[in-house]
Design a protein around this motif. Structure first.
Motif, PDB file in Angstrom:
ATOM      1  N   ARG A 204       1.187  -0.885   0.069  1.00 39.31           N
ATOM      2  CA  ARG A 204      -0.200  -0.044   0.038  1.00 39.31           C
ATOM      3  C   ARG A 204       0.948   0.839   0.161  1.00 39.31           C
ATOM      4  N   ASP A 205       2.237   1.175   0.765  1.00 40.66           N
ATOM      5  CA  ASP A 205       2.955   2.185   1.002  1.00 40.66           C
ATOM      6  C   ASP A 205       3.343   3.136  -0.423  1.00 40.66           C
ATOM      7  N   ARG A 206       3.561   2.159  -1.593  1.00 37.65           N
ATOM      8  CA  ARG A 206       3.801   2.097  -2.659  1.00 37.65           C
ATOM      9  C   ARG A 206       2.814   3.131  -3.572  1.00 37.65           C
ATOM     10  N   LEU A 207       1.636   3.160  -3.242  1.00 38.60           N
ATOM     11  CA  LEU A 207       0.748   3.280  -4.158  1.00 38.60           C
ATOM     12  C   LEU A 207       0.152   4.714  -3.638  1.00 38.60           C
ATOM     13  N   GLN A 208       0.589   4.779  -1.862  1.00 38.23           N
ATOM     14  CA  GLN A 208       0.962   6.626  -1.648  1.00 38.23           C
ATOM     15  C   GLN A 208       1.978   7.412  -2.013  1.00 38.23           C
ATOM     16  N   ALA A 209       3.032   6.969  -2.322  1.00 39.49           N
ATOM     17  CA  ALA A 209       4.017   7.041  -2.178  1.00 39.49           C
ATOM     18  C   ALA A 209       4.099   7.583  -4.217  1.00 39.49           C
ATOM     19  N   ALA A 210       3.444   6.636  -5.095  1.00 39.94           N
ATOM     20  CA  ALA A 210       2.954   7.378  -6.423  1.00 39.94           C
ATOM     21  C   ALA A 210       2.066   8.151  -6.442  1.00 39.94           C
ATOM     22  N   LEU A 211       0.958   8.762  -5.510  1.00 38.20           N
ATOM     23  CA  LEU A 211      -0.213   9.007  -5.687  1.00 38.20           C
ATOM     24  C   LEU A 211      -0.448  10.655  -5.865  1.00 38.20           C
TER      25      LEU A 211
ATOM     26  N   LEU B 259       5.171  14.329  -0.645  1.00 40.31           N
ATOM     27  CA  LEU B 259       5.376  13.917   0.510  1.00 40.31           C
ATOM     28  C   LEU B 259       5.747  14.408   1.678  1.00 40.31           C
ATOM     29  N   LEU B 260       4.628  14.213   2.686  1.00 40.81           N
ATOM     30  CA  LEU B 260       5.692  14.965   4.320  1.00 40.81           C
ATOM     31  C   LEU B 260       5.394  14.243   5.247  1.00 40.81           C
ATOM     32  N   VAL B 261       6.180  13.783   5.812  1.00 43.54           N
ATOM     33  CA  VAL B 261       7.356  12.892   7.257  1.00 43.54           C
ATOM     34  C   VAL B 261       6.618  13.375   8.543  1.00 43.54           C
ATOM     35  N   ILE B 262       5.552  13.817   9.218  1.00 46.70           N
ATOM     36  CA  ILE B 262       5.591  13.836  10.635  1.00 46.70           C
ATOM     37  C   ILE B 262       6.223  13.649  11.570  1.00 46.70           C
TER      38      ILE B 262
ATOM     39  N   VAL C 165       8.491   6.441   2.266  1.00 45.63           N
ATOM     40  CA  VAL C 165       9.841   7.554   1.754  1.00 45.63           C
ATOM     41  C   VAL C 165      10.918   7.121   0.532  1.00 45.63           C
ATOM     42  N   ARG C 166      10.894   5.693   0.908  1.00 45.56           N
ATOM     43  CA  ARG C 166      11.851   5.281   0.181  1.00 45.56           C
ATOM     44  C   ARG C 166      11.398   4.624  -1.275  1.00 45.56           C
ATOM     45  N   PHE C 167       9.739   4.265  -1.177  1.00 49.16           N
ATOM     46  CA  PHE C 167       8.870   4.362  -2.397  1.00 49.16           C
ATOM     47  C   PHE C 167       9.049   6.509  -3.090  1.00 49.16           C
TER      48      PHE C 167
END
Length: 283
Positions: free
Chosen positions: A219-226, A230-233, A245-247
C-alpha cells in the motif's frame, strides 16, 4: 445502455477478472492487456493474439468474474483496470509493479488532478505535538484546495484525514484491505465520513481481503506514487513510514519532513536522519 466503447471496456474488465480468478499472475495480466501500440513488434505469423490463447480459461472463470463485478457494483465500488482511460497516470511510474486493478469508492475525479495531492504519513503513536501538526497542516493545505492523501491508520494518518475534513476539504485514504473492510475497525466512522464528504477510498485488493504486513508495505508504494509531494510528520528510524519514503525516492517525489521539536523522542529519529542526510527538506 453501454455504448460500443463501454461494452468493450466491460468485456475486457470481465476478461481480466476471470483470468485473475483463474490464477494468472499480475505481470502476465499487465502484458496481456497492453494496447497493441504498447506491445513490442512481432513478426506477422498469423498466430492468435495472446488473449485468444486463454479463451477456454476465461469462459470457465467468467461466472466468478461476473459475480465479483456485481458484488462491487451493489455496494458502490468502481473497478478501475490499468488499461482504463481514467486509471491514475501517476501509477504508471510503478511499471510492472502497478496494480492491475483498483477498487474505488467515492470521487474518482480526485485522482485526475495529481499535482494537488499531498501525502501525509507518520507514526501510529505520535507525540501530542506531532498529532496536532498533522491535523493543522492537513487543515491548512485542504483550505488551499489541496487533496490530502493518507492511509487511514491510527495517529498521523487519522489526524491528517480529520484535518482535511474539518476544513471541508477532500481526502483520499489508500488502504490495505478490501473496501468492504476497515483497518483499523475503529475507523469505520472515519471511512464513512471520507466518502460522504466527497473523498475517496482506494484499494488494489478484492472484497473480503484481510490486512497483513505485506499488503501494508505494498500500500505504501501507492501512497508514494499518487502523491505530488510527501510529508513525514513523525517517524522512527525503523518505522514503517520509511517504506513510503523509499518508494517516494524511487518515483522521484519531493519529500518533506517536520523538524524534530525535541531530542528525546524515538518517534522523531527518522525525521532527524531524513533532514540531516538531505533526503527530505524541512516543511
Amino acid at each position: 445502455m453501454l455504448n460500443e466503447e463501454g461494452a468493450t471496456s466491460e468485456a475486457q474488465l470481465l476478461e481480466l477478472l476471470a483470468l485473475r480468478a483463474a490464477g494468472l499472475p499480475p505481470r502476465k495480466l499487465l502484458r496481456l492487456f497492453l494496447s497493441d501500440e504498447a506491445k513490442p513488434a512481432e513478426l506477422p505469423l498469423d498466430l492468435p493474439k495472446d488473449i485468444d490463447c486463454y479463451r477456454e480459461m476465461i469462459e470457465r472463470a467468467l461466472p466468478l468474474a461476473e459475480e465479483e463485478l456485481a458484488r462491487c457494483r451493489q455496494v458502490g465500488i468502481t473497478l478501475l483496470p490499468y488499461f482504463a482511460s481514467d486509471y491514475p497516470k501517476a501509477l504508471h511510474a510503478l511499471g510492472g509493479a502497478r496494480p492491475v486493478l483498483l477498487y474505488a469508492k467515492g470521487d474518482l475525479g480526485l485522482l485526475q488532478s495529481p499535482a494537488s495531492i499531498l501525502g501525509i504519513v507518520g507514526t501510529r503513536q505520535p507525540s501530542p505535538e506531532g498529532l496536532a501538526a498533522a491535523h493543522r497542516i492537513a487543515y491548512e493545505e485542504a483550505e488551499k484546495g489541496r487533496v490530502i492523501l493518507s492511509g487511514l491508520a491510527y495517529g498521523c494518518d487519522a489526524a491528517a484525514h480529520h484535518g482535511a475534513l474539518e476544513a471541508t476539504g477532500r481526502t483520499i485514504a489508500v488502504i490495505a484491505t478490501g473496501l468492504d473492510r476497515t483497518h483499523p475497525e475503529a475507523h469505520q466512522a472515519l471511512q464513512d465520513r471520507i466518502i460522504a464528504s466527497g473523498g475517496l477510498m482506494l484499494s488494489e485488493y478484492p472484497l473480503a481481503t484481510p490486512v497483513n504486513t505485506y499488503r501494508l508495505v505494498a500500500r505504501d508504494r501507492l501512497q508514494a506514487a499518487l502523491s505530488a509531494e510527501l510529508l513525514v510528520i513523525e517517524c522512527g528510524a525503523q518505522s514503517g513510514t520509511m517504506h513510503t519514503v523509499r518508494f517516494a525516492e524511487r518515483y522521484h517525489r519531493p519529500i518533506f519532513a517536520l523538524p524534530p521539536h525535541t531530542d528525546c523522542l524515538p518517534s522523531l529519529e527518522g525525521n532527524r536522519q531524513l533532514l540531516l542526510s538531505g533526503r527530505a527538506k524541512p516543511w
